[in-house]
Design a protein around this motif. Structure first.
Motif, mmCIF file in Angstrom:
data_model
loop_
_atom_site.group_PDB
_atom_site.id
_atom_site.type_symbol
_atom_site.label_atom_id
_atom_site.label_comp_id
_atom_site.label_asym_id
_atom_site.label_seq_id
_atom_site.Cartn_x
_atom_site.Cartn_y
_atom_site.Cartn_z
ATOM 1 N N LEU A 87 55.345 -5.121 90.982
ATOM 2 C CA LEU A 87 55.477 -3.715 91.357
ATOM 3 C C LEU A 87 56.169 -2.912 90.271
ATOM 4 N N LYS A 88 56.834 -3.609 89.318
ATOM 5 C CA LYS A 88 57.416 -2.920 88.163
ATOM 6 C C LYS A 88 57.518 -3.897 87.004
ATOM 7 N N ILE A 89 57.098 -3.446 85.820
ATOM 8 C CA ILE A 89 57.190 -4.239 84.597
ATOM 9 C C ILE A 89 58.162 -3.534 83.647
ATOM 10 N N HIS A 90 59.206 -4.233 83.244
ATOM 11 C CA HIS A 90 60.119 -3.722 82.215
ATOM 12 C C HIS A 90 59.658 -4.315 80.887
ATOM 13 N N ALA A 91 59.124 -3.493 80.018
ATOM 14 C CA ALA A 91 58.552 -3.967 78.751
ATOM 15 C C ALA A 91 59.426 -3.517 77.588
ATOM 16 N N LEU A 133 53.374 -0.512 80.487
ATOM 17 C CA LEU A 133 53.961 0.475 81.390
ATOM 18 C C LEU A 133 52.886 1.190 82.198
ATOM 19 N N ALA A 134 51.729 1.441 81.583
ATOM 20 C CA ALA A 134 50.619 2.031 82.333
ATOM 21 C C ALA A 134 50.135 1.070 83.420
ATOM 22 N N LEU A 135 50.065 -0.221 83.095
ATOM 23 C CA LEU A 135 49.712 -1.222 84.093
ATOM 24 C C LEU A 135 50.764 -1.245 85.204
ATOM 25 N N SER A 136 52.027 -1.147 84.830
ATOM 26 C CA SER A 136 53.108 -1.125 85.816
ATOM 27 C C SER A 136 52.929 0.020 86.803
ATOM 28 N N ASP A 137 52.592 1.201 86.301
ATOM 29 C CA ASP A 137 52.382 2.353 87.180
ATOM 30 C C ASP A 137 51.240 2.096 88.157
ATOM 31 N N ARG A 138 50.175 1.488 87.663
ATOM 32 C CA ARG A 138 49.027 1.218 88.538
ATOM 33 C C ARG A 138 49.381 0.193 89.611
ATOM 34 N N LEU A 139 50.084 -0.857 89.208
ATOM 35 C CA LEU A 139 50.472 -1.878 90.172
ATOM 36 C C LEU A 139 51.472 -1.337 91.193
ATOM 37 N N ALA A 140 52.376 -0.454 90.753
ATOM 38 C CA ALA A 140 53.336 0.151 91.682
ATOM 39 C C ALA A 140 52.623 0.996 92.726
ATOM 40 N N LEU A 141 51.606 1.738 92.282
ATOM 41 C CA LEU A 141 50.826 2.549 93.220
ATOM 42 C C LEU A 141 50.139 1.665 94.253
ATOM 43 N N GLU A 142 49.578 0.545 93.792
ATOM 44 C CA GLU A 142 48.916 -0.380 94.710
ATOM 45 C C GLU A 142 49.919 -0.990 95.690
ATOM 46 N N PHE A 143 51.089 -1.360 95.202
ATOM 47 C CA PHE A 143 52.108 -1.965 96.064
ATOM 48 C C PHE A 143 52.543 -0.982 97.139
ATOM 49 N N GLY A 144 52.877 0.233 96.726
ATOM 50 C CA GLY A 144 53.308 1.232 97.698
ATOM 51 C C GLY A 144 52.212 1.590 98.684
ATOM 52 N N ALA A 176 52.085 7.241 98.742
ATOM 53 C CA ALA A 176 52.654 6.378 97.710
ATOM 54 C C ALA A 176 52.241 6.870 96.335
ATOM 55 N N GLY A 177 53.117 6.645 95.359
ATOM 56 C CA GLY A 177 52.835 6.998 93.972
ATOM 57 C C GLY A 177 53.411 5.931 93.066
ATOM 58 N N SER A 178 53.309 6.157 91.759
ATOM 59 C CA SER A 178 53.792 5.152 90.808
ATOM 60 C C SER A 178 55.312 5.042 90.804
ATOM 61 N N GLU A 179 56.018 6.067 91.299
ATOM 62 C CA GLU A 179 57.477 6.040 91.328
ATOM 63 C C GLU A 179 58.027 5.608 92.674
ATOM 64 N N GLY A 180 57.159 5.331 93.642
ATOM 65 C CA GLY A 180 57.630 4.934 94.962
ATOM 66 C C GLY A 180 56.800 5.568 96.056
ATOM 67 N N ALA A 181 57.393 5.676 97.236
ATOM 68 C CA ALA A 181 56.682 6.191 98.399
ATOM 69 C C ALA A 181 57.474 7.323 99.036
ATOM 70 N N SER A 182 56.793 8.099 99.882
ATOM 71 C CA SER A 182 57.422 9.174 100.642
ATOM 72 C C SER A 182 57.075 8.993 102.108
#
Length: 467
Positions: A348-352, A383-394, A446-452
């Motif tokens: 859900l988050k990649i620190h690169a 980081l772009a992959l991280s954003d996509r995976l975060a969106l999917e997770f949320g 949900a978005g790449s930074e989390g959910a609402s």
């Protein structure tokens, strides 16, 4: 002669949660000794800078922080400690204003050494009074919060960090930290439990266990000579004991080496409701040849098998990771293996981070043959992959109820926000009174930074899928 007053001290921390914990322990002791602890950047008599050396950039930031500390008005004394001060003490001593360099091994006495430094300077004009109460140690956004405010109880008590282990025995080829922190040392379970119980009694809902090599906790006593663990995983046992503390709702682990995630630990996460279903795995690379040169203790196949076992036992687990790109000799094809593995693991988050040579490590002797621009391109791709995976997770939680430990009001949106047990950040409209409490929220987007979502009525109980 100027009227006597409490000496003023500020503390600034760079780097990991272990450093943050050690700084807070020092601040609490200085407050107990009678010092006035003020935010970093204000005029002080002495400033403590707890440095980091995990990358070249961390070294640069540490030097900048020390220089800034020396400019904090009233010509303050600067006491430098931490990993950069450990591996480059002479360079640190040459920086303006540095009055003392304290090795990592002396950090338990750091408050005493700060006091000695100030007394030697002749600036301490009176005997310090004893202070009865010990302030709470709180974690806030952006690292170390204002310890003055924390000591006065201004901030809500949300989560606290407990250091359970220090040092590392593994000597990965890129890492300077074993040289800065020394060999593995674990705190006794009794001391950890005592501290955790005190924090729970103060109202903390979540404790974060941290260490330099967290998964090695207790391994000084639990391994036979040939390297096979005897009995239960000490970290899993500690989590079970901590979970019995009254009032404690969540236990979270900081970064852990994939080689140290035992079946016992996975089973404990699945079975014990208080243990957060979140693991931050220090992956570093996804190609076998690169992992071997890094001197990691697993290969890509073993990592895939580990992730599969985690999801089998804890389907709602949130996984995050660290990755180094541009390690010496890393080809585009090898980087692609890392990118592919990250996608398969559904982080859900990649620190690169781009690789930077650390003097004193074996990798520093190898040609740093990946151009800086290429390293940055690879970082951006991850980081772009991280954003996509975060969106999917949320997105999996849209329409679902989750339980959030409320931390703060966002300065931009004006909404309250916090984390679920599995590390989904959720924002919602709600009152400030919810800070430091568990809130039930219905996720709407949900978005790449989390959910609402929207706040639901308060009630007891946390669904297992929302830990």
């Amino acid at each position: 002669m100027a009227a006597p007053r409490k000496p003023r001290v500020s503390l600034h921390t760079l780097g990991c949660k272990v450093n943050q914990y050690e700084t807070r322990e020092t601040a609490a002791e200085l407050l107990r000794m009678g010092y006035q602890v003020v935010p970093f950047g204000q005029p002080v008599d002495v400033c403590v800078v707890n440095t980091c050396s995990v990358t070249n950039e961390a070294d640069v930031k540490s030097r900048a922080a020390i220089r800034r500390a020396g400019r904090c008005g009233d010509d303050p004394l600067v006491v430098a400690t931490g990993c950069y001060a450990e591996i480059a003490p002479e360079q640190v001593r040459e920086l303006p204003g540095v009055a003392s360099v304290v090795p990592n091994g002396e950090k338990p006495r750091l408050a005493e050494l700060v006091d000695e430094t100030l007394r030697r300077s002749g600036r301490l004009l009176f005997e310090l009074p004893e202070v009865e109460s010990r302030p709470a140690l709180v974690e806030g956004e952006g690292g170390l919060v204002s310890l003055l405010q924390a000591g006065e109880g201004v901030l809500a008590r949300t989560r606290a960090v407990i250091k359970i282990q220090d040092g590392c025995n593994h000597f990965c080829s890129f890492c300077i930290i074993p040289f800065a922190r020394g060999r593995l040392r674990s705190r006794g379970a009794e001391a950890v439990l005592e501290e955790a119980a005190a924090l729970a009694a103060q109202g903390y809902q979540e404790l974060v266990l941290t260490g330099i090599c967290l998964g090695d906790y207790g391994d000084e006593k639990s391994f036979e000579r040939e390297g096979a663990r005897v009995g239960r995983d000490p970290l899993a046992l500690l989590l079970e004991e901590l979970a019995r503390i009254p009032g404690l709702r969540r236990l979270r682990m900081s970064s852990i080496d994939p080689a140290d995630v035992s079946g016992d630990l996975i089973e404990t996460i699945a079975r014990v409701p208080e243990v957060c279903a979140h693991l931050h795995l220090s992956l570093q690379a996804g190609d076998d040849e690169v992992l071997a040169r890094m001197r990691r203790r697993y290969d890509a196949g073993q990592f895939r098998e580990l992730v599969g076992r985690i999801y089998d036992a804890v389907p709602h687990a949130g996984l995050t990771c660290d990755v180094i790109v541009g390690f010496p000799g890393e080809t585009e094809a090898q980087f692609e293996e890392t990118r592919r593995l990250c996608a398969e693991a559904r982080f859900l988050k990649i620190h690169a981070f781009p690789y930077s040579p650390r003097t004193g490590t074996s990798a520093a002797r190898w040609p740093d043959d990946v151009p800086a621009g290429e390293k940055q391109r690879r970082v951006r791709e991850l980081l772009a992959l991280s954003d996509r995976l975060a969106l999917e997770f949320g997105g999996r939680y849209v329409g679902e109820e989750v339980t959030v430990l409320v931390e703060q009001r966002d300065r931009h949106s004006g909404q309250m926000s916090g984390l679920t047990g599995n590390y989904l950040r959720v924002a919602f409209d709600g009152p400030d009174a919810l800070r430091g409490r568990l809130a039930h929220v219905l996720v709407q987007s949900a978005g790449s930074e989390g959910a609402s979502g929207v706040l639901l009525e308060e009630r007891e109980g946390v669904r297992g899928s929302e830990r």
